[in-house]
Enzyme design. Sequence first.
Site, mmCIF file in Angstrom:
data_model
loop_
_atom_site.group_PDB
_atom_site.id
_atom_site.type_symbol
_atom_site.label_atom_id
_atom_site.label_comp_id
_atom_site.label_asym_id
_atom_site.label_seq_id
_atom_site.Cartn_x
_atom_site.Cartn_y
_atom_site.Cartn_z
ATOM 1 N N CYS A 343 0.831 -1.201 0.000
ATOM 2 C CA CYS A 343 0.000 0.000 0.000
ATOM 3 C C CYS A 343 0.873 1.262 0.000
ATOM 4 C CB CYS A 343 -0.971 -0.024 1.182
ATOM 5 S SG CYS A 343 -2.387 1.100 0.948
ATOM 6 N N HIS A 440 -4.184 -5.295 0.716
ATOM 7 C CA HIS A 440 -3.997 -5.761 2.085
ATOM 8 C C HIS A 440 -4.516 -7.194 2.201
ATOM 9 C CE1 HIS A 440 -2.818 -1.838 3.516
ATOM 10 N NE2 HIS A 440 -3.888 -1.309 2.951
#
Length: 498
Positions: A343, A440
């Site tokens: 991320c 994620h």
Amino acid sequence: MKWKMEPLTEGSDGMRGVMIQGTASDVGKSMICTAFCRILSDQGIRVAPFKSQNMSNNSYVTVLGEEIGRAQGVQAEAARTVATVDMNPILLKPESDMKSQIVLFGKKIETMDGMDYRANFYEKGLAAIGQALENLSKTYTHLVIEGAGSPAEVNLNDREIVNMTVAERADVPVILVADIERGGVFASIVGTLALMPHPERVKGLLINKFRGDIRLFEDGIAFLESYTKLPVLGVIPYMGSHGIEQEDSLGVRELARDAQNRPIDMAVLKHPYLSNFTDLEPFLDEPDVAVRWVESVKDIGQPDILVFPGTKSTIADLRYWKQQKLEEALRSLQNGTRIIGLCGGFQMLGDSLADPAGFDGMKIAFEKGLGLVSGMATHFTAEKFVERRSGTVKMNGQDFKIDGYEIHTGRSEYGGKALISYEDGTEGVQTGRLIGTHLHGFFGSAVCRQAFLAPIRQEKNISEPIVKERPDRYSRFAEHVKAHIDWKQVERIMEEKG
């Protein structure tokens, strides 16, 4: 005003439940709520978790692509139900020491500093809490409510919406939890009861994280019950290897325990604004991987794996590492080091980042990235991308399915070999010994971890470990808690309401 609700069935007298409050942060409120949710679910009860307001950058994405606190998502799993925004209507995600992003019913609405939030959000917060409780009452018979921090914050209690105000609104009894591991358990309990509003709503005490012979604490139990006139419902022994994701960065230290003398060295950069650190927790299931957190560039060394995890303020954290001359340290890494970017950590690896409006926390027209992903440029926008995703990964000659979720404002453009293939396109990169993704949960797949670790094991002549079937972590922890508390008395407390 009490919480008004429609009965689930004719003749019902409304919902029951309990609120777990703590003498301080990190005393184990989230974990005890998780255990209570599983115990009640095991009894066939329709139970839901609830926390009015959460402050954490480690969020959970619901099936509808909305954000709530990760603890309530985990608790919903323990309760064997689908997580919804009603379980955590208000989520605060710190963007700096002074400001937080406000997520209301799963959607970002604005960013405010602490004084503005306290002055201008109180009534809106109360309304959201009431609406969420009303919505939950239409589906569930019991609530397990988690408090926040300490209910004895006398400077905040006139406008608090996380502890006794919620217990009053929901009309539920309170169990007060104290952490004996940190010391001062007697003073923390007695002091909290003396300073908190409406202590008469507290119906019992729990002592958490006990180590040693319980017989040595019998006099302590007798003192607490005599002095407070409250029952000690249980003394719960410390259980470190429970395998349940932690709520926030206070749980980060648990990640590195019991990791000595393991041959694969994984170094994880501990950003000042670290988020979604639970992406790395699955590596605890790998018996040959030692996970260590790095707070200074000089401590990176020569790891087998270097991880750039998620961050709530990408450019601020990137500057933190660049000030310590991270770029020089990267150039000195041996050729065998694998790099993982997740991320915001992935975004740092590109050539450039731009946030002219300050959506990431800092108004920056141009910030030079670390240049490990050539041609990658990230631009931050007002719109946050929040979505659950499923795709296919090809790694180390294997093809396998992957599931996870994305939460980020930065939009990144890059070329090269894609890491993940979705029905509507691709995401992430894999080039040489580097992989990067916004997804994620990427390493939550055991197959994915094995594919990633296999070349490292081959190079280090490490045999593929035998992975034992992992027991149900929620049931295991719930059984541990239930074995050390008077559950019948807890049930009686819940039935008595507030």
